[in-house]
Design a protein around this motif. Sequence first.
Motif, PDB file in Angstrom:
ATOM      1  N   ARG A  75      30.557   0.656   2.557  1.00  0.00           N
ATOM      2  CA  ARG A  75      30.069   1.743   1.938  1.00  0.00           C
ATOM      3  C   ARG A  75      28.838   2.085   2.468  1.00  0.00           C
ATOM      4  N   SER A  76      27.856   2.756   1.831  1.00  0.00           N
ATOM      5  CA  SER A  76      26.653   3.544   2.387  1.00  0.00           C
ATOM      6  C   SER A  76      25.813   2.299   3.067  1.00  0.00           C
ATOM      7  N   LYS A  77      25.754   1.062   2.452  1.00  0.00           N
ATOM      8  CA  LYS A  77      24.685   0.154   2.520  1.00  0.00           C
ATOM      9  C   LYS A  77      24.833  -0.601   4.014  1.00  0.00           C
ATOM     10  N   CYS A  98      33.308   6.030   1.806  1.00  0.00           N
ATOM     11  CA  CYS A  98      32.311   6.832   1.454  1.00  0.00           C
ATOM     12  C   CYS A  98      32.316   8.116   2.241  1.00  0.00           C
ATOM     13  N   ILE A  99      31.347   9.093   2.081  1.00  0.00           N
ATOM     14  CA  ILE A  99      31.321  10.279   2.789  1.00  0.00           C
ATOM     15  C   ILE A  99      30.527  10.137   4.054  1.00  0.00           C
ATOM     16  N   GLY A 100      29.423   9.467   3.882  1.00  0.00           N
ATOM     17  CA  GLY A 100      28.271   9.380   4.856  1.00  0.00           C
ATOM     18  C   GLY A 100      28.815   8.418   6.075  1.00  0.00           C
ATOM     19  N   SER A 254      21.014  13.058  -0.916  1.00  0.00           N
ATOM     20  CA  SER A 254      21.837  13.307   0.380  1.00  0.00           C
ATOM     21  C   SER A 254      21.460  11.825   1.131  1.00  0.00           C
ATOM     22  N   ARG A 255      20.267  11.789   1.877  1.00  0.00           N
ATOM     23  CA  ARG A 255      20.069  10.545   2.379  1.00  0.00           C
ATOM     24  C   ARG A 255      18.679  10.395   2.653  1.00  0.00           C
ATOM     25  N   GLY A 256      18.140   9.015   2.282  1.00  0.00           N
ATOM     26  CA  GLY A 256      16.864   8.953   2.271  1.00  0.00           C
ATOM     27  C   GLY A 256      15.820   9.252   3.229  1.00  0.00           C
TER      28      GLY A 256
HETATM   29  O1  LIG Z   1      29.527   8.812   0.043  1.00  0.00           O
HETATM   30  C1  LIG Z   1      28.193   8.718   0.308  1.00  0.00           C
HETATM   31  O2  LIG Z   1      27.828   9.054   1.466  1.00  0.00           O
HETATM   32  C2  LIG Z   1      27.482   7.911  -0.460  1.00  0.00           C
HETATM   33  O3  LIG Z   1      26.319   8.019  -0.294  1.00  0.00           O
HETATM   34  C3  LIG Z   1      27.991   7.332  -1.612  1.00  0.00           C
HETATM   35  O4  LIG Z   1      27.819   5.898  -1.084  1.00  0.00           O
HETATM   36  P1  LIG Z   1      28.381   4.598  -1.786  1.00  0.00           P
HETATM   37  O5  LIG Z   1      29.747   4.413  -1.625  1.00  0.00           O
HETATM   38  O6  LIG Z   1      27.746   4.947  -3.198  1.00  0.00           O
HETATM   39  O7  LIG Z   1      27.686   3.564  -1.049  1.00  0.00           O
END
Ligand SMILES: O=C(O)C(=O)COP(=O)(O)O
Length: 428
Positions: A75-77, A98-100, A254-256
Amino acid sequence: MTTTSPARQPVKAGPPKALKPFNNGEIKILLLEGVNATGIKILENAGYQIEAHAKALSPEVLKEKIKDVHAIGLRSKTQLTAEILAEAKKLLVIGCFCIGTNQVDLEYAAAHGIAVFNSPFSNSRSVAELMICEIIALSRQLGDRTTELHQGTWNKTSKNCNEIRGKTLGIVGYGHIGAQLSVIADAMGMVVIFYDVQQIMPLGLAKPVDTLDELLAQADYVSLHVPETDETKNMIGEREVNLMKKGAYLLQASRGTVVDIPAVAAALRSGQLGGAAIDVYPVEPFANGPNFESELRGCPNTILTPHIGGSTEEAQSSIGVEVASALVRYVNNGTTLGAVNFPECDIRSPSADSKTVRLLNTHHNVPGVLKQINKVLSDFNIEKQIVDSRGPIAYLMADINVEHPEDYQKIYERIEALASNIRTRLLY
Ligand SMILES: O=C(O)C(=O)COP(=O)(O)O
Ligand SMILES: NC(=O)C1=CN([C@@H]2O[C@H](COP(=O)(O)OP(=O)(O)OC[C@H]3O[C@@H](n4cnc5c(N)ncnc54)[C@H](O)[C@@H]3O)[C@@H](O)[C@H]2O)C=CC1
């Protein structure tokens, strides 16, 4: 006498062939950050060997684990930098659940024949709903009131508390999330304006503005929905916050990297901003626990959430299905439709009774490549072939009729030996 031409008979297609990899052995997949059970089930049904973790892994552990897997889901991390991807010698595909996709070095991945898929809109509605909730919560100072009351302080007040009806919402980035938010805000009686670098059709009564500065000057609420790029880095800093109306609100999911946090914290403390709702941070803790440090802690009327914009059961469940299905299609059939860093190609499945072998070749996009590939394939009947390029890389899918299984290895080796080759797979 009239003649009628015979109706065109469709070519009879049998059931599709379940292709299997010739040279990858059993497919191993590493899933991180609590990929939803819906996705795990699809990958299990495909017969892959799965190692699933509820959290992200440290870069050191990830470097070890990634060596042995054909696919990874995250995911996003999880940051898949070039340094980490360099360890991934067998990796065919990355699924961002995720999206990003900013957490993955997309160019490095493409250059090494690794396709990347994401879920472009399965959590958009969840983020938009959170924004609506926060627009009202900020307008009524709900965060502060509930904190005070939990601490035993009754503070009944209407000072600086407002209805949202008739107020102006400025959306920065009118993509999937921004547009969804626009429709709901419009239905709730807000005036919606938006700024985007692309020309996008306004929905409902929303109106585009020409510049970010214009949006900042007009909006009572500014909501950020842009991706992380070089252009969006620190898009909202001291200058921009001071262009906003005094007492306006900032929403950031959005993003940090998009917001300069110290500038926003200072504006909240000085009263230039009437409040903020922040879901994403330049540095986010690695795991859950009492580990969050930020200048924003303790700022007035400031709602802080731990990157939960897309964290709903509905979003996670459909993301699981969408991304896992894309991974299976790519691994089992070579289909790249929906890939974010690859040319998008697909061809119809061969029928089960055919002697078809499918060649999948990622190569450098240079003159003369197809001539060389087709020279190798010219001893066989090419049933179908498609090739497309994206920048410096190209992807070819070809279904070839191969009578003798002993020829599989020969085809594979000869294509792999071409100077243009990045990665070759054969499915049969
Ligand atoms: O979908 C995205 O880009 C998000 O920021 C959500 O991320 P996550 O799946 O909660 O880590
Ligand atoms: N907090 C969370 O949990 C979540 C956060 N996100 C973040 O939200 C971002 C946006 O998501 P979507 O709406 O799905 O993306 P999208 O790609 O559909 O829309 C982004 C829009 O921003 C525009 N844009 C890009 N650069 C810009 C700039 N410099 N100025 C103005 N507009 C610009 C694009 O043209 C596009 O219309 C994602 O990239 C992701 O980082 C996404 C999902 C969940």
